[in-house]
Scaffold this motif. Structure first.
Motif, PDB file in Angstrom:
ATOM      1  N   ALA A 228      29.239   6.806   5.226  1.00  0.00           N
ATOM      2  CA  ALA A 228      28.891   8.217   5.272  1.00  0.00           C
ATOM      3  C   ALA A 228      28.176   8.522   6.580  1.00  0.00           C
TER       4      ALA A 228
ATOM      5  N   ARG B  40      20.251  13.924   3.016  1.00  0.00           N
ATOM      6  CA  ARG B  40      21.643  14.280   2.684  1.00  0.00           C
ATOM      7  C   ARG B  40      22.592  13.546   3.623  1.00  0.00           C
TER       8      ARG B  40
ATOM      9  N   ARG C 151      27.088  12.836   4.288  1.00  0.00           N
ATOM     10  CA  ARG C 151      28.448  13.294   3.983  1.00  0.00           C
ATOM     11  C   ARG C 151      29.363  12.091   3.886  1.00  0.00           C
ATOM     12  N   ASN C 152      29.992  11.940   2.720  1.00  0.00           N
ATOM     13  CA  ASN C 152      30.945  10.849   2.493  1.00  0.00           C
ATOM     14  C   ASN C 152      32.108  10.999   3.467  1.00  0.00           C
TER      15      ASN C 152
ATOM     16  N   ARG D  98      34.372  13.627   1.961  1.00  0.00           N
ATOM     17  CA  ARG D  98      33.719  14.713   2.695  1.00  0.00           C
ATOM     18  C   ARG D  98      32.719  15.462   1.835  1.00  0.00           C
ATOM     19  N   LYS D  99      32.300  14.847   0.714  1.00  0.00           N
ATOM     20  CA  LYS D  99      31.304  15.473  -0.143  1.00  0.00           C
ATOM     21  C   LYS D  99      29.900  15.120   0.354  1.00  0.00           C
ATOM     22  N   VAL D 100      29.016  16.090   0.181  1.00  0.00           N
ATOM     23  CA  VAL D 100      27.613  15.888   0.596  1.00  0.00           C
ATOM     24  C   VAL D 100      26.818  15.354  -0.591  1.00  0.00           C
TER      25      VAL D 100
ATOM     26  N   LEU E 144      23.138  13.453   7.627  1.00  0.00           N
ATOM     27  CA  LEU E 144      23.001  14.834   8.058  1.00  0.00           C
ATOM     28  C   LEU E 144      21.565  15.172   8.480  1.00  0.00           C
TER      29      LEU E 144
END
Length: 327
Positions: free
Chosen positions: A283, A296, A298-299, A303-305, A286
């Motif tokens: 990931a 936080r 982002r995968n 693309r999920k946070v 952020l």
């Protein structure tokens, strides 16, 4: 009388004279031993509560020694004149005469100042009713407190006429020795509320990681510990100095910052352990983060946070509830 008879007679007379001479010498020696002159001590320091004849004179035979007076109060002195000294010597059967009427002996009682910590303890007990809090120190304004106690004795002090001003935290009081003959002494000072804060055992530089073993607790004046002073371990452990920090000094919140092990934009590994199974994913961070902080990421695949907790350099973990978001 023939020659042999005269020789024997001369020998007997010589032996008799020699014996007489030896006996006379022994008698003179014994007389000298008994007649050792008394020597007056002009200044005497006594430690007990009584003055003995041997305190005043040297060469007093033990069998002729005895108490002659009470000792003066600690730190005080007593002077005995020629007539008194002659009277004491005569009373104990000793031969001594003063050379003139100006002869005297000064007796001083051995004493030491009452330790300041005992004075502070007595004042602290007296100030306890003033609702000063659980922890405070007492600062004495008196440079010297003229209270003397016999050397080796622990005095008991009494505090009277205590006046305390809550606004300035200053006080005045009269303090004296219980059972002593000295007059009360006026003391004044200030009450200093104290707090305990975590400080560093050794100097630390920016980039050093502060661990629990690096910290100790120290009492400081409350007025020196402002609202920004760190008072909890968790506000220090895991952080790093923003600027050099001196050992033993109170630390402000602005003196330290989190030890960031992840920067914004770093590639991190998400780790999830579920029983015996371990899942990992890649990931992008952020935001920057220190160990233990929530950041936080982002995968890179989905693309999920996700909200993750930093567990090490470039490593984060997620809650079981977000396991589906890893893939």
């Amino acid at each position: 009388m023939n020659r042999t008879a005269r020789t024997i007679a001369s020998a007997l007379i010589g032996a008799a004279m020699l014996g007489t001479s030896c006996l006379a010498g022994i008698g003179q020696a014994a007389a000298a031993a008994e007649g050792i002159p008394l020597i007056l001590k002009q200044r005497v320091v006594v430690g007990g509560d009584g003055v003995r004849l041997s305190d005043l004179f040297a060469n007093v035979p033990p069998e002729s020694d005895g108490r002659i007076a009470d000792s003066p109060a600690p730190g005080d002195r007593m002077v005995l004149g020629a007539r008194q000294l002659f009277h004491y010597a005569k009373s104990f059967g000793l031969i001594w005469r003063p050379r003139d009427a100006k002869v005297y002996s000064e007796i001083v009682r051995d004493a030491a100042p009452v330790p300041p910590e005992l004075i502070r303890e007595a004042l602290a007990d007296a100030l306890a009713r003033e609702q000063l809090g659980d922890d405070f120190d007492i600062q004495l304004f008196n440079r010297d407190v003229p209270l003397l106690v016999a050397t080796g004795e622990r005095p008991t002090l009494q505090v009277r006429n205590l006046v305390f001003d809550p606004r300035s935290r200053r006080f005045d009081a009269a303090i004296s020795l219980i059972g002593g003959e000295s007059s009360p002494v006026i003391v004044n000072g200030r009450v200093e509320p104290m707090v305990s804060v975590p400080v560093l055992r050794t100097h630390a530089m920016p980039g050093d990681l502060i661990r629990q073993d690096d910290i100790q607790w120290q009492r400081v004046e409350a007025r020196r510990a402002g609202p920004n002073t760190i008072s909890r371990l968790e506000d220090l452990i895991g952080n790093t100095p923003r600027r050099p920090i001196t050992a033993g000094q109170a630390i402000r919140t602005t003196d330290v910052l989190p030890n960031y092990v992840i920067a914004k934009g770093d590639l991190v590994t998400i780790v999830l352990k579920a029983g015996t199974m371990t899942l990992t994913a890649s990931a992008e961070a952020l935001q920057k983060g220190a160990v233990g902080e929530i950041i936080r990421v982002r995968n890179n695949q989905s693309r999920k946070v996700l909200e993750t907790r930093v567990i090490g350099a470039d490593t984060v973990t997620v809650a079981t509830a977000q396991i589906a978001s890893i893939n």
